[in-house]
Design an enzyme around this catalytic site. Structure first.
Site, PDB file in Angstrom:
ATOM      1  N   GLN A  50       0.806  -1.214   0.000  1.00 40.28           N
ATOM      2  CA  GLN A  50       0.000   0.000   0.000  1.00 40.28           C
ATOM      3  C   GLN A  50       0.846   1.273   0.000  1.00 40.28           C
ATOM      4  O   GLN A  50       0.337   2.346  -0.263  1.00 40.28           O
ATOM      5  CB  GLN A  50      -0.951   0.024   1.196  1.00 40.28           C
ATOM      6  CG  GLN A  50      -2.036  -1.028   1.117  1.00 40.28           C
ATOM      7  CD  GLN A  50      -2.935  -0.927   2.317  1.00 40.28           C
ATOM      8  OE1 GLN A  50      -2.658  -1.525   3.352  1.00 40.28           O
ATOM      9  NE2 GLN A  50      -4.010  -0.167   2.186  1.00 40.28           N
ATOM     10  N   CYS A  91     -10.761   0.257   3.030  1.00 33.88           N
ATOM     11  CA  CYS A  91      -9.322   0.145   2.786  1.00 33.88           C
ATOM     12  C   CYS A  91      -8.773   1.522   2.428  1.00 33.88           C
ATOM     13  O   CYS A  91      -9.391   2.250   1.656  1.00 33.88           O
ATOM     14  CB  CYS A  91      -9.082  -0.848   1.640  1.00 33.88           C
ATOM     15  SG  CYS A  91      -7.354  -1.118   1.243  1.00 33.88           S
ATOM     16  N   GLU A 134      -5.037  -7.308   5.888  1.00 30.75           N
ATOM     17  CA  GLU A 134      -3.681  -6.834   5.566  1.00 30.75           C
ATOM     18  C   GLU A 134      -2.861  -7.940   4.909  1.00 30.75           C
ATOM     19  O   GLU A 134      -2.106  -7.693   3.971  1.00 30.75           O
ATOM     20  CB  GLU A 134      -2.978  -6.286   6.811  1.00 30.75           C
ATOM     21  CG  GLU A 134      -3.671  -5.094   7.446  1.00 30.75           C
ATOM     22  CD  GLU A 134      -4.017  -3.969   6.474  1.00 30.75           C
ATOM     23  OE1 GLU A 134      -3.291  -3.760   5.476  1.00 30.75           O
ATOM     24  OE2 GLU A 134      -5.025  -3.288   6.708  1.00 30.75           O
ATOM     25  N   HIS A 137      -3.258  -8.213   1.207  1.00 32.69           N
ATOM     26  CA  HIS A 137      -2.453  -7.277   0.409  1.00 32.69           C
ATOM     27  C   HIS A 137      -1.117  -7.913   0.010  1.00 32.69           C
ATOM     28  O   HIS A 137      -0.608  -7.655  -1.075  1.00 32.69           O
ATOM     29  CB  HIS A 137      -2.180  -5.983   1.180  1.00 32.69           C
ATOM     30  CG  HIS A 137      -3.302  -5.012   1.167  1.00 32.69           C
ATOM     31  ND1 HIS A 137      -3.726  -4.347   0.036  1.00 32.69           N
ATOM     32  CD2 HIS A 137      -4.103  -4.566   2.171  1.00 32.69           C
ATOM     33  CE1 HIS A 137      -4.724  -3.541   0.334  1.00 32.69           C
ATOM     34  NE2 HIS A 137      -4.979  -3.655   1.625  1.00 32.69           N
TER      35      HIS A 137
END
Length: 173
Positions: A50, A91, A134, A137
C-alpha cells in the site's frame, strides 16, 4: 515519515510480495514509517504494498490508539475454525468504499516482529479480520475481490473511476 498511500489501480497492489530476508535497521525504519502513516491516515492496518513496497510486512493496530500495535514480518496464517464472520471492510487504498466481507472467525498467525523474534498469536473477531485483510495485500488480493457479485456490481463504477484517476497520476497544476 508519512508515505503516500497507493490507490486502487496502482500495479503495485497486484504484485505478489517477496519475503523479508533479514529484519535489519532498514526494515525497522520502513515499519516505523508505515506505522506513522497508518495512524496519520486513521487506519487500523497498513501493508507494505500500500506504500509501494513489495515485501511481506505489515503493521496493524485494531485499537487505533497504539494499544494493540503489531509490526509483522513474513506472516503465515492458519485458520483455526471453519466458522466465518461477516464484517464491513474498507481500505486506505480504496477510499470511500465499504462492503461486507466473509472471513475466518479465528486464526493463528506466525510472524517475525520488528526485533526479528518469532511470534505466534491466536486472533479472533475484529483482530483476525484486520490481520486477514492486511495479509491479503501481501498476496495481491484486495477486499473488493472478496465481496459478493452483487456488491461488486454496486461498486464497479466507483472502482473504475478510482482506477482511472490513479492511472492518470497527479494533475499538473
Amino acid at each position: 515519515m508519512i508515505y503516500e498511500i497507493k490507490k486502487y489501480g496502482d500495479p503495485v497492489l497486484r504484485e505478489k510480495t517477496v519475503e523479508v530476508e533479514t529484519v535489519d535497521d532498514n526494515i525497522r525504519e520502513i515499519l516505523q514509517n508505515m506505522t506513522e502513516t497508518m495512524y496519520d491516515k486513521k487506519g487500523v492496518g497498513l501493508a507494505a504494498p500500500q506504500v509501494g513496497i513489495s515485501k511481506r510486512m505489515l503493521v496493524l493496530d485494531w485499537s487505533g490508539e497504539g494499544a494493540e500495535l503489531r509490526k509483522v514480518v513474513n506472516p503465515v496464517i492458519t485458520p483455526l475454525t471453519e466458522e466465518k464472520i461477516d464484517w464491513e471492510e474498507g481500505c486506505l487504498s480504496i477510499p470511500g468504499i465499504y462492503k461486507k466481507v466473509e472471513r475466518v472467525a479465528k486464526i493463528r498467525v506466525d510472524y517475525l516482529n520488528e526485533k526479528g523474534e518469532k511470534i505466534t498469536e491466536e486472533l479472533e473477531g475484529f483482530p483476525a479480520i484486520v490481520m486477514q485483510h492486511e495479509f491479503d495485500h501481501l498476496e495481491a488480493v484486495l477486499f473488493v475481490d472478496r465481496i459478493s457479485p452483487m456488491a461488486k456490481r454496486m461498486v464497479t463504477k466507483k472502482l473504475q473511476a478510482l482506477k482511472k484517476e490513479t492511472l492518470k497520476g497527479p494533475s499538473a497544476e
